[in-house]
Every structure is written in C-alpha cells, then in structure tokens.
Design a protein around this motif. Structure first.
Motif: not given
Ligand code: NA
Ligand code: NA
Lengths: 427, 328, 204
Positions: A108-119
């Motif tokens: 994916t291309g987004s930091s927020v999505a990555t942090a939110a998803t894995i978080g």
C-alpha cells in the motif's frame, strides 16, 4: 516577501484553517501582490492540468487497494501469520509489528493506512502478553511510516508529480533504504529489549508446523507486491497501471475468501474517496501555488539567494535536513511535501545533488515528521487505536526509531549508492 | 524596482532539457534582450515543464494574458484547433528544407488566424530536429511496425500510426525512456537529438531515420501586452527576434544528422554515442510515407479542420508542395 | 447537546451517495486499465482507451468528492495553535476556516466553468470546440463541464456549511458550530472507530 509568505502560511495553517484553503489564500495574495498580471484566471487551466493527470490516478487506486485489504481481513491474517515467524526474537511481537508494517507497506502507499491497519490488529496484544506499552506503540507508529518509503508510495508519486521525476527510478531508489530501515527498526527493538527486558512481553514460540500452516496467509501481500512492483520492472505496466492491477488482484483475493459484499465495497469506496479528495485538494492547490511562485520569480529568487550564500553543499544540505526535522515537528507530511517541494528542490539541484536521491532523503524526513511531536499523524493514529493511556508513551517509544531514521539519512549522505545503486544498475 | 510595468515580461520557454532551450532561448530572453535594453526590459523566464505545466496550456495562458510570451509545440495544441497541425502533417516534408518552405508558405495565414481568433501574435515559428522512430526490436521497414505500441505526440502522428497498423499510445515525454526500457511501448517518436538527450537509446536499440515530421512550434506574444509595451522596448525584441529564429533553424539543421550519429556510432559532441543500430528508410518506405500522408493523414486533417482550412492549405502550402487537400 | 438537537449536516446523504458512485467508478477504471494491459500483452492493442478514460473518471470523481471530505471533516487542518485558544476564538476560527475554504471552492468552480466554456468556444469548425490530442479526440468541454459541476457541488456544500454556522453564531449556539465544522471529528462514521469495530472479533 518570501519570508512573509512563509510565516503567514505557517501561522494560518497552525490556527486550524484548512491547509488547502491556506495554500489557496496564499497563492491569491502572492499572485495579486507580486505579479503585475492577475494570476487568478489561470486557476482553471492550471488546476485542470493537475486534476487530469494519469500519474495521480494512482493515488485513489492505492488507497482503494489498502481499504480492500483491511476490510476483508487479509491484513489481519497476514499479521497473525508473520507473528508465527518472528515472534521468537527478543522483542517478540514488536518484530511482528515491524515485519508486518514493512510487508503491508509493500502493498500500500499510505503511512496512516499502514499504522492504522497493523495497529488495530496488534494493540490488543500489549496487555495480553505484558509488553511495555511505549516501545510497542512506537514500533507501530514508526513501522507505519514505512508505508511511504517502501514502494509503492503515494508520497513518492506526489513528489514525482511535483518535480517531474521518474516514479520508476524513485521506487527503485527507495527499495534498499526502505527494507534496510525496517531491519534497523528491528535492531533498535532488539537492543532496547536487551538493555531493558521489561519492554518485551511473553513470547509464544510457534512450532514449525504452525509456521508452515501460516504461510498461505503471507501469499496475498507477497503476490500483491510482485504484481504492483514486478509488473513495472518486467515492463508490462506504468506505475498507475500497476496500481490498477493491484486493485484488481486484491479484489480477487477478497472474492476468493468470500469476504467481498456490498457493505465492504461501500465502506471501501467511502474511505477511498475521503482520503483521495483530501489529498488531491491539497495537491491541486499546491500545484497552483507552484505556478504562482514560478511566475512571480520567487523560486528563482530563493535559488539565487542560496547560490549567493556560497555554502558548502554538504553544510547546506545538513541545514536543510535540520530545517525539515524542525518543520516536520509541526507540519503534517502531505503539507510538508506539497508546500516545500517547489521551493526546496530547485535549491537542492543547484547545490549539485541528485533529485532522485533527494526524493528518498525527503521521504525519510517526511516519515520522521509523522512520528515527531507535537504534530505527528502516526503518533495520533496509534494513540487513537490504543484508545487509552498517555500520549507521551507513544512519543517516547518512537524515539529509538526516529534515531534510526536520522541514521539512515546520514548513511544516505555518506553513501548515496544505498539509494542510487539499484536505479543505476537497472538503467 | 518594478516601477515601469511595461518592461517586465513573463516568458514561458520550451521544454527545459533541450539544447534549444539551453543554448538559445534562455540566453536570448534572460541575457540578450535585457542587456540590449540596458536593463529596461526585465524577464522572468522558465520552461513550461518547470512551471508544472503539461504542454498544451501555453496557448490558453497567452490568450488570457497570464503570460506575455510563450513557446509551445503546435502538436500539443492540435486539439485546440486542427489548424495547428497544418504545417507539420506526418509525412508531408521529407527534409527540414521542405519543412521550412511549408512553414514560410503558411506563416501569414497562421499569423492572421492567431491574431484574429486568439489575440496572439506569433514572433517565431520554430521546430526541433526530424521526428524519427526509436524502437526496441529490429525493423527493416514500415511493414514491421504492424501491431507495435508507439508513443505519439499529436493527432496527425496518430493518424499515420493507425495507417501503418501500429497503435498510438499517449504518454508524457518523461515516461518514455522507462517505457521503452521495460517494453511498455515498442517504439516512440521524437527528435533525433531530443531522444539522445533523454537517453532513449538506453531502452531502444533500433533507430529508424524516416523523418515523420518536425515537432513544429511557435513563440508568441499576447497582442494586448505587446501593444502596451514601450515602443523602444518592443523594437529591441523586434530587431533581434528574426536572428533568434534563424538560430533555432540552424541549430535544428546541424543537430539533425548529429543526433542520429549520437544515438548510433558517434562522433557525438554531446556525450558518448548511444550505440543504437541505424536503419535508413528504403525508397519504398519514403513512397509509402507519402502515400499514407495523401490517403489518410491529409484527408483526415482536412475533415477535422473544415473546408475553409483546406482551401487555405491549397492556396499556400499547395503552391510550394503541389499537394491538394480535399475541400469538402 | 443531546442527539435530538444536533444540527443536520448539509447534503450529508447526497455527498455520501456521490462518494459511493465515485469509488465504484474508480474501481471500474482500475478494471478497465487492467483489461487494457491484458489486451496489450495478448493482442498488442489498446481496446478501451483506458488511459484517457481513467483520467476523466479521476478528475470528475475527485471533484465530486471534495464535498464529501468536507462533510466528514477529512480535509486536513492543523491544530497546533488552535487547541491553545479559548473556545470562542476556536469557534470564530472554525467559521473563518469555513469561509476561506468556501472562497477556494467558489474560485475553483468559477474558473473551472470558465475553462470548460473556453474549450467549448474555441473557434473550431464544429460546435464542440477544443478536443483532446489522442485517438479518442474527445471534446474537452464534456469532461471539463462534469469536473466543474463537481467543483460547484463542493462550493454549494461549503457555502451551506458557512451559512448554517453563521446562523448558529447569531443564535450563540456554539456547540452546533463545533459539531458542524469544528476540528474534532464527530463520533459516528469515524474511520478508526470503524476499524476497531471491524477487527474487534478477530482472534489474535
Ligand atoms: Na508502500
Ligand atoms: Na511531526
């Protein structure tokens, strides 16, 4: 005049005015004050140019891909599977956090999505397995920032759009620094846990049969990475086309798990359009600001000014990096890219640095801005996912990772080849 | 210091990676003109790509007076009006000298059209070197182009490509090099030296030197802005613009064959030779190009542009080339 | 403020509906582009002109979604100074913010329409005016007018937000203003709350 403009811009932005509106306001004021032509009438022509750009079509595509992976539970499955493999290392699940953010980042291309998803998937484990919350949360906030460094990346696409550089070269250049940074994050966790074992929680060591049974869940992200990045480098797709393939592939994964239904699609569409329109409004208005700055000669003025200072290029770039680290404390990443790129990149080029190389340094600086207080989007996201406790836990826990980021920037300064080796090799 | 507004000019130059931009346009607008005026003319000069533009905006910005002077490629605005394609139809001019004649023949018509319809005065009509094919895979003749994916930059090039059975792919100039390297496209069309400067030889192996057209362009000025300029300043530009235009044509002439050598075996004053294999067109292909121009490119253009346009073509370009566009 | 007297969010249902359509069209574009890649590999041809079509889909859907990011409070605002101010100043900043974004939206819409009309009125030989430089040769006024329409929708929505807030300000109902246009997210529809809901039952 530029100084006044920048101060005005920062003051207005910090007062909670919509960032896009601030950029619009500043464009109009600069355009009407410092240009002998009223520049407003070109707003339509210039913003249509930015709004109808094939490269930027990749933005909603990557966001849609992430939404589908999140809402079909593919991301959660991936986390659980990775956990079986890396849990045994001192620091346990925190390595899982870093590994899954890195792997998710690769799709994916987004930091927020990555942090939110894995978080979302990881946080409940803090209490369950007795981790010291701060480093654990820091690993999520920092790991999430890999989303914009490890290709594909929306930030890289926007940088390429604003500087007219090759996305392919930038992706290649980001590859080694991106995965190295993930490893460096793990090293940071390892060291921290060796020094202070209370940071680490209980580790259930998975047996080999569990590990192999978990493997199929790692396939979707790996296949997606191969589809999205591989298709570019074996030469069947441009970056935007590759993003389209990624959307279709994640849709197929969702369908094959029977997890796609109307509700999932509706929510994914909502999330996609929310984020895309937020990003694009800023990009379009910033693009117009760029046009205004060029037309009134401000960019030339700054480049000449820097030139006349006659600084040693290395002194100058260290100053620029320090400037970004400070600015990054207060500004949100997207704003930082769109507002400063048109001004800073010409200076960087005039100093004799490579624009692909600087793109990578820049993205790491943006990553740093996401985890530095007071305004650090990933800190907020992780704190929000956690839902309780003190915000400073997240801030302190992110520090070791911030140090690693700064370390990586200096490595890139000393050995530009870390970034440039792959693009040079393949060109 | 902007006391006399008449003397401050915004000039948008051509794409900034070209030798034309670097060695002619930039010195002309940022040094020659301001120096000759003793500093009375101040110029703010940038290439269109440096302004964050895509190419076709130049004309509209000029019409609205958002910039006083702009250079742009006529092919990029061939959608704004088909008349922009007139001088540079694919296959019409076998050599740059033929192209020069065509340009001169049509120039008064185009100038009048621009003044009447767009409020824009043409200062120079220039171009780049011959636009030729850069291909990944071997080709001996146009017949080998069937089924290939080719990046084109203009309506008449697309018409030509469809006539030889290739598919025209729109792609921005900066994406082409990687596109060729990775095989997203099979071939691309651009100038002989332009493709060398953009390193297309890293992705393409075969250079087919058939001159398709010449990337015609103009440098133009908004008429209102022009008329409101101080007459002595206007004269400074008027006195020097012809020589500037001539220099661009001379540069293209000298770069035509040089670009081909740079892409292939050298010698190349611009850098190391690209090592592409040079394929020169056979007489049969030169004839085929002409035939396609007559049977496809010209009629399609005439249909788009209308009968008035076709008549003007016949009265001007027709006289020097013997060509005749269908007027109904 | 209880749930009964929460002010109605302007155009909430319609902007939401537009977002679904927009997202669906983006998915459609992704499929179209993918099919074209396939066609290119197999038949060496572009079947659907997806390059150009996806650009227009993108421009129009994003324009129609700007209003959605407004109603859902997604457009970025930075609260570094804002949070340190007394409540009444924050309310005033909220209204000022809304006024500035309305101005930008109105400007975009106005000049958007001018661009579309300019394309239409280019003096070409047919009624459609300027066209795209491609095989499709699309009259530019079509995608540009749809784009301008989306921008107009954004302008209308933001103006309605502004009018409503001014009305509440005159009634000294500051809570309603905060609910409508304050930086704080409204509870429902929050992305993170949703993400938490989604994974609450996942076994880890
Ligand atoms: Na990524
Ligand atoms: Na920060």
């Amino acid at each position: 005049m530029t100084v006044i403009a920048v101060i005005l811009l920062l003051l207005l932005a910090a007062s909670g005015i919509y960032v896009a509106a601030v950029l619009g306001l500043v464009s109009v004021i600069l355009g009407e004050t410092f240009s002998f032509l009223p520049l407003m009438p070109s707003l339509g022509t210039v913003s249509w140019g930015a709004s109808s750009n094939f490269l930027l079509v990749a933005v909603p595509l990557f966001i849609l891909m992430g939404e589908i992976l999140l809402r079909t539970g593919i991301a959660a499955d991936m986390f659980n599977a990775l956990d079986k493999w890396v849990n045994w290392i001192p620091g346990g699940l925190m390595h899982t956090n870093v590994a899954s953010t890195a792997l998710f980042a690769a799709t994916t291309g987004s930091s927020v999505a990555t942090a939110a998803t894995i978080g979302t998937v990881a946080v409940p484990n803090i209490e369950k397995h007795g981790y010291g919350p701060s480093l654990f949360l820091g690993s999520l906030a920092a790991g999430g920032t890999l989303g914009i460094l490890i290709p594909p990346s929306i930030s890289i696409i926007i940088y390429a759009f604003l500087t007219d550089s090759s996305v392919n070269d930038l992706y290649l250049a980001a590859m080694i620094p991106g995965f190295s940074l993930a490893v460096m994050f793990s090293v940071a966790i390892y060291i921290a846990c060796k020094i202070n074992p209370s940071l680490s929680g209980t580790r259930d060591k998975a047996n080999w049969s569990e590990r192999f049974r978990a493997l199929p869940h790692l396939l979707p992200p790996i296949i997606l990475f191969l589809v999205v990045i591989g298709s570019i480098y074996i030469g069947i797709a441009t970056p935007t086309e590759a993003a389209s393939l990624g959307v279709v592939a994640s849709l197929i994964f969702g369908l094959s798990r029977k997890r796609i239904n109307l509700e999932v699609l509706k929510r994914s569409f909502e999330g996609t359009m929310k984020t895309t329109s937020m990003v694009l409004l800023i990009v379009v208005v910033a693009h117009f600001l760029n046009f205004v700055l060029q037309t009134i000669g401000a960019t030339q003025f700054i480049t000449d000014f820097m030139d006349n200072l006659g600084l040693n290029p290395y002194v100058a770039i260290v100053l620029i990096i320090a400037f970004y680290l400070v600015l990054g404390m207060f500004m949100e990443g997207l704003t930082l890219i769109t507002v400063t790129t048109p001004i800073v990149v010409p200076v960087i080029l005039a100093l004799g640095f490579d624009q692909i190389w600087f793109g990578i340094v820049f993205v790491i600086l943006i990553e740093a801005s996401l985890i530095t207080p007071p305004i650090g989007i990933n800190l907020f996201v992780v704190q929000a996912v956690r839902g309780k406790g003190e915000f400073r836990d997240v801030v302190i826990g992110s520090l070791p990772f911030l140090i690693m980021m700064i370390g990586m920037i200096f490595l890139l300064l000393l050995f530009p080849g870390i970034a440039m080796w792959l693009p040079n090799l393949l060109n | 210091n902007f006391a006399n507004a008449k003397d401050l000019l915004n000039v948008i130059g051509n794409v900034s990676v070209t030798t034309q931009f670097k060695t002619l346009q930039k010195p002309f607008w940022t040094e020659k003109v301001p120096d000759a005026s003793g500093g009375k003319i101040k110029v703010n000069f940038k290439g269109w790509n440096e302004m964050g533009l895509k190419g076709p905006e130049g004309l509209r910005l000029l019409m609205k007076g958002q910039t006083q002077v702009a250079s742009f490629q006529l092919g990029h605005v061939s959608g704004e009006h088909p008349i922009n394609d007139t001088t540079d139809l694919a296959g019409m001019s076998p050599t740059i000298d033929d192209f020069w004649k065509v340009t001169q023949a049509f120039r008064p018509t185009l100038e009048k059209f621009y003044e009447d319809n767009f409020g824009v005065k043409i200062l120079t009509m220039q171009s780049f070197q011959a636009q030729i094919l850069y291909c990944r895979d071997p080709l001996k003749s146009l017949a080998d182009m069937k089924g290939r994916k080719v990046r084109s930059s203009g309506v008449s090039q697309s018409d030509f490509l469809s006539a030889i059975g290739a598919s025209a792919i729109p792609m921005s100039f900066t994406e082409v090099q990687q596109g060729l390297q990775k095989g997203v496209i099979d071939c691309a069309i651009t100038g002989t030296l332009g493709g060398y400067s953009a390193k297309w030889w890293e992705g393409a192996n075969y250079l087919y030197t058939l001159p398709i057209n010449f990337a015609a362009g103009v440098t133009a000025v908004n008429i209102k802005a022009w008329n409101s300029m101080d007459p002595s300043n206007r004269k400074i530009i008027e006195d020097r613009i012809k020589a500037h235009e001539q220099a661009m044509w001379d540069l293209n002439r000298s770069e035509g064959e040089m670009g081909i050598l740079c892409n292939t075996t050298g010698p190349c004053p611009e850098g190391k030779p690209g090592g592409m294999k040079r394929v020169d067109p056979s007489n049969a292909d030169m004839k085929l190009l002409k035939k396609i121009m007559l049977e496809t490119v010209l009629p399609r253009w005439a249909k788009r542009c209308g009968s008035e346009c076709a008549k003007q073509f016949n009265n001007t370009i027709g006289k020097v080339t013997g060509l005749s566009a269908p007027t109904s | 403020m209880n749930s009964q007297n929460k002010p109605k969010i302007p155009f909430e249902k319609t902007t939401n509906f537009f977002a679904w359509i927009a997202g669906a069209l983006i998915l459609f574009a992704a499929i179209l582009v993918s099919l074209d890649i396939l066609a290119r590999e197999i038949f060496s041809d572009n079947l659907f002109e997806s390059y150009e079509i996806s650009i227009y889909i993108f421009a129009v859907t994003v324009a129609f979604s700007y209003a959605y990011a407004l109603t859902t409070k997604t457009h970025i605002r930075i609260d570094a100074l804002y949070v340190h101010l007394p409540y009444i100043y924050r309310v005033i900043l909220d209204i000022f913010s809304c006024a500035v974004i309305s101005m930008v939206a109105v400007g975009l819409a106005y000049y958007g329409w001018l661009t579309a009309l300019e394309s239409l009125s280019f003096p070409t030989n047919d009624i459609w005016g300027a066209r795209s430089v491609s095989d499709l040769y699309v009259p530019l006024v079509i995608p540009q007018a749809m784009w301008a329409l989306g921008l107009t929708w954004f302008a209308l929505t933001s103006l309605l937000f502004l009018l409503k807030s001014l009305y509440f300000f005159s009634k000294k109902d500051y809570k309603s203003i905060t609910y409508l246009i304050g930086i704080q997210k409204r509870e429902e529809g929050d992305e993170l709350t949703e993400a938490l809901e989604l994974t609450k039952n996942e076994k880890i």
